[in-house]
Design a protein around this motif. Structure first.
Motif, PDB file in Angstrom:
ATOM      1  N   MET A   1      -5.189  36.637 -72.472  1.00 42.18           N
ATOM      2  CA  MET A   1      -6.654  36.612 -72.560  1.00 42.18           C
ATOM      3  C   MET A   1      -7.121  35.890 -73.821  1.00 42.18           C
ATOM      4  SD  MET A   1      -7.926  37.937 -69.878  1.00 42.18           S
ATOM      5  CE  MET A   1      -9.586  38.390 -70.303  1.00 42.18           C
ATOM      6  N   ARG A   2      -6.264  35.832 -74.820  1.00 42.79           N
ATOM      7  CA  ARG A   2      -6.592  35.111 -76.058  1.00 42.79           C
ATOM      8  C   ARG A   2      -6.256  33.627 -75.946  1.00 42.79           C
ATOM      9  NH1 ARG A   2      -3.739  38.985 -80.383  1.00 42.79           N
ATOM     10  NH2 ARG A   2      -4.364  40.921 -79.416  1.00 42.79           N
ATOM     11  N   GLY A   3      -5.778  33.205 -74.772  1.00 43.86           N
ATOM     12  CA  GLY A   3      -5.548  31.786 -74.534  1.00 43.86           C
ATOM     13  C   GLY A   3      -4.104  31.335 -74.623  1.00 43.86           C
ATOM     14  N   MET A   4      -3.162  32.248 -74.800  1.00 44.32           N
ATOM     15  CA  MET A   4      -1.761  31.838 -74.848  1.00 44.32           C
ATOM     16  C   MET A   4      -1.272  31.542 -73.436  1.00 44.32           C
ATOM     17  SD  MET A   4       0.101  34.368 -77.574  1.00 44.32           S
ATOM     18  CE  MET A   4       1.372  33.264 -78.154  1.00 44.32           C
TER      19      MET A   4
ATOM     20  N   CYS B   1       0.211  44.249 -73.345  1.00 45.79           N
ATOM     21  CA  CYS B   1       0.234  43.345 -74.493  1.00 45.79           C
ATOM     22  C   CYS B   1       0.317  41.889 -74.033  1.00 45.79           C
ATOM     23  CB  CYS B   1       1.419  43.714 -75.388  1.00 45.79           C
ATOM     24  SG  CYS B   1       1.399  42.928 -76.998  1.00 45.79           S
ATOM     25  N   HIS B   2       1.116  41.629 -73.016  1.00 45.41           N
ATOM     26  CA  HIS B   2       1.250  40.286 -72.444  1.00 45.41           C
ATOM     27  C   HIS B   2      -0.111  39.785 -71.952  1.00 45.41           C
ATOM     28  CE1 HIS B   2       2.470  37.705 -68.857  1.00 45.41           C
ATOM     29  NE2 HIS B   2       2.900  37.027 -69.904  1.00 45.41           N
TER      30      HIS B   2
ATOM     31  N   ASN C   1       6.719  36.203 -74.629  1.00 46.70           N
ATOM     32  CA  ASN C   1       7.600  36.366 -75.786  1.00 46.70           C
ATOM     33  C   ASN C   1       6.880  36.992 -76.982  1.00 46.70           C
ATOM     34  OD1 ASN C   1       9.768  35.366 -74.323  1.00 46.70           O
ATOM     35  ND2 ASN C   1       9.411  33.275 -74.990  1.00 46.70           N
ATOM     36  N   ALA C   2       5.601  36.680 -77.150  1.00 51.65           N
ATOM     37  CA  ALA C   2       4.837  37.296 -78.241  1.00 51.65           C
ATOM     38  C   ALA C   2       4.693  38.803 -78.001  1.00 51.65           C
ATOM     39  CB  ALA C   2       3.461  36.635 -78.365  1.00 51.65           C
TER      40      ALA C   2
END
Length: 114
Positions: free
Chosen positions: A39-42, A33-34, A49-50
């Motif tokens: 990969m989505r740019g975070m 998940c991290h 943390n997300a």
């Protein structure tokens, strides 16, 4: 306490408690998940943390501490060591104060036992 004794930790850590590690299925789900968030740019801390929130890391790790027999035994041993006046240090590899860490949950859980 660390998961594996590597590098300089070999000379400074006296005890490990593998039963208190993040369970493998939880750790793998978290890592995936991290990576998805990154990969989505975070940025790394935000993705960390997300992912923690999305997979319900805190609840799942605390369930591990309270339901897994080996984890219960390890928590009892650490609690007894503290009651006997020993000082314990939990070692963390997280590189910022912004990332959540299972050792913080462990510390809080043990404190509640005292």
């Amino acid at each position: 306490m660390v998961r594996r004794l590597t590098g300089s930790f070999r000379t400074t850590i006296d005890t490990t408690y593998p039963a208190l590690d993040t369970p493998p299925d939880l750790l793998e789900g978290f890592k995936q998940c991290h990576e998805d968030f990154k990969m989505r740019g975070m940025y790394d801390d935000g993705a960390h943390n997300a992912a923690w929130d999305k997979i319900g890391f805190e609840d799942r790790y605390l369930t591990h501490l309270t339901e897994a027999a080996d984890a219960q035994e390890a928590v009892a041993e650490l609690t007894n060591r503290l009651r006997d006046g020993e000082r314990l240090v939990f070692v963390c590899f997280e590189n910022t104060d912004q990332k959540r860490c299972h050792r913080t949950l462990l510390k809080e859980h043990i404190t509640e036992q005292l």
